[in-house]
Design an enzyme around this catalytic site. Structure first.
Site, PDB file in Angstrom:
ATOM      1  N   LYS A  11       0.847  -1.211   0.000  1.00  0.00           N
ATOM      2  CA  LYS A  11       0.000   0.000   0.000  1.00  0.00           C
ATOM      3  C   LYS A  11       0.870   1.243   0.000  1.00  0.00           C
ATOM      4  CE  LYS A  11       0.810   1.311   4.479  1.00  0.00           C
ATOM      5  NZ  LYS A  11       1.535   2.529   4.841  1.00  0.00           N
ATOM      6  N   ASP A 137      -2.852  -1.443  10.587  1.00  0.00           N
ATOM      7  CA  ASP A 137      -3.158  -1.271   9.163  1.00  0.00           C
ATOM      8  C   ASP A 137      -3.641  -2.562   8.508  1.00  0.00           C
ATOM      9  OD1 ASP A 137      -0.766  -2.598   9.218  1.00  0.00           O
ATOM     10  OD2 ASP A 137       0.281  -1.259   7.832  1.00  0.00           O
TER      11      ASP A 137
HETATM   12  O1  C5P Z   1      -0.461  -1.399  15.146  1.00  0.00           O
HETATM   13  P1  C5P Z   1       0.980  -1.660  14.868  1.00  0.00           P
HETATM   14  O2  C5P Z   1       1.529  -2.782  15.711  1.00  0.00           O
HETATM   15  O3  C5P Z   1       1.268  -1.858  13.415  1.00  0.00           O
HETATM   16  O4  C5P Z   1       1.767  -0.340  15.282  1.00  0.00           O
HETATM   17  C1  C5P Z   1       3.169  -0.293  15.434  1.00  0.00           C
HETATM   18  C2  C5P Z   1       3.526   0.858  16.365  1.00  0.00           C
HETATM   19  O5  C5P Z   1       3.218   2.099  15.730  1.00  0.00           O
HETATM   20  C3  C5P Z   1       2.722   0.869  17.651  1.00  0.00           C
HETATM   21  O6  C5P Z   1       3.362   0.163  18.654  1.00  0.00           O
HETATM   22  C4  C5P Z   1       2.650   2.351  17.991  1.00  0.00           C
HETATM   23  O7  C5P Z   1       3.855   2.738  18.600  1.00  0.00           O
HETATM   24  C5  C5P Z   1       2.627   3.010  16.638  1.00  0.00           C
HETATM   25  N1  C5P Z   1       1.264   3.367  16.188  1.00  0.00           N
HETATM   26  C6  C5P Z   1       0.643   4.481  16.759  1.00  0.00           C
HETATM   27  N2  C5P Z   1      -0.607   4.851  16.319  1.00  0.00           N
HETATM   28  C7  C5P Z   1      -1.224   4.158  15.327  1.00  0.00           C
HETATM   29  C8  C5P Z   1      -0.604   3.041  14.730  1.00  0.00           C
HETATM   30  C9  C5P Z   1       0.656   2.678  15.183  1.00  0.00           C
HETATM   31  O8  C5P Z   1       1.198   5.135  17.649  1.00  0.00           O
HETATM   32  N3  C5P Z   1      -2.432   4.563  14.908  1.00  0.00           N
END
Ligand code: C5P
Length: 293
Positions: A11, A137
């Protein structure tokens, strides 16, 4: 069971805004997301025991519980059944840690394969729920196409498809950590923000120029200073090669440019490829939640 295989398309973020930190530690987001044809390939087979994940070219199984295993377990929880022994193989092309959702795309393709094999009637919402167990995502990567993503990134509104175009994606030779980029953004009040309403109107009106004019990613403002120049240099080069506009994708460092013609895009990919790490030519991809992809 015979092995089954699916593409795992990456993406890009046509627009990315961070509205602020949330009490749960995540950030409130507003993004226009677009699936592109740059992809890995994921293969699913039944195995003798356990859950194995291997990456083609590097045949050593990955250690510990992988995102793929967590997603498979979440999928079978949705079905109310135990997870059978599975073997998953990834053929990688999309650069990892680049802002292109490569890892999430692989997990989303695995979820689509699991649905195809074990529960063809399972609604996409259940697949998106299983995905959310492993990343913000994931729901978008399951659904694909063009969408407005809000909340942590999981609250999706479908948008009209990006008008036909060519996309050149450049991944410079350094990585950026998503967690670190969010930490850099945490206490920032962004002065310049994307015009997401305008971009939605441009998509509704089928205006590629209107979308291109509004490409914007607030993460570019919090790049480490030594990287900002490099990202800016790639954007300028893409525009000089005929891109309508260019921006960084996600938390970077991949940069993409939108082109009207294949000729301009492929000569841009050729000239950027001589100095910018990895360069790819891609096209927009429509929704992925049908059974045909
Ligand atoms: O959700 P995911 O594990 O992919 O996110 C990775 C990191 O990115 C999270 O631990 C967080 O620190 C940050 N994040 C965030 N806000 C979001 C998505 C991700 O702060 N909406």
């Amino acid at each position: 069971m015979a092995a089954i295989t699916r593409p795992a398309p990456a993406k890009i973020n046509l627009a990315l805004d961070i509205l602020g930190p949330r009490p749960d530690g995540y950030h409130e987001m507003r993004m226009v997301m677009q699936t592109v044809s740059l992809c890995d390939t994921v293969t699913l087979e039944e195995a003798e025991a356990g859950f194995t994940l291997r990456t083609e070219g590097d045949f050593s199984p990955l250690e510990g519980e992988t995102l793929e295993q967590r997603a498979a377990e979440a999928f079978f929880r949705e079905l109310g059944r135990p997870c059978p022994p599975l073997a998953v193989t990834l053929e990688k092309r999309t650069p990892a840690y680049a802002g292109l959702g490569g890892g999430s795309a692989d997990v989303a393709a695995l979820l689509r394969l699991l649905r195809q094999r074990y529960a063809p009637d399972l609604p996409t919402e259940a697949l998106e729920r299983a995905g959310l167990a492993v990343g913000s995502d994931m729901p978008f990567c399951v659904r694909g196409g063009t969408a407005l993503a809000e909340g942590r990134g999981e609250v999706l509104t479908n948008l009209p498809p990006l008008p036909p175009c060519w996309i050149v994606i450049c991944k410079p030779d350094f990585d950026l950590s998503t967690g670190e980029m969010f930490a850099r953004a945490r206490r920032r009040i962004f002065q310049n923000r994307p015009d997401i309403e305008g971009m939605v109107r441009a998509l509704e009106g089928g205006s590629l120029a209107g979308v291109a004019k509004r490409l914007f990613n607030v993460f570019e403002e919090v790049l480490p200073p030594e990287r900002r120049e490099e990202i800016q240099g790639i954007k300028t080069a893409l525009r000089c090669c005929g891109a309508l506009n260019a921006a960084m994708s996600g938390s970077g460092p991949a940069v993409f440019g939108l082109f009207e013609t294949e000729g301009e895009a492929s000569s841009a990919a050729e000239s950027l490829g001589t100095w910018c790490g990895q360069t790819f030519l891609a096209r927009p991809v429509e929704r992925l939640d049908g059974t045909e992809v």
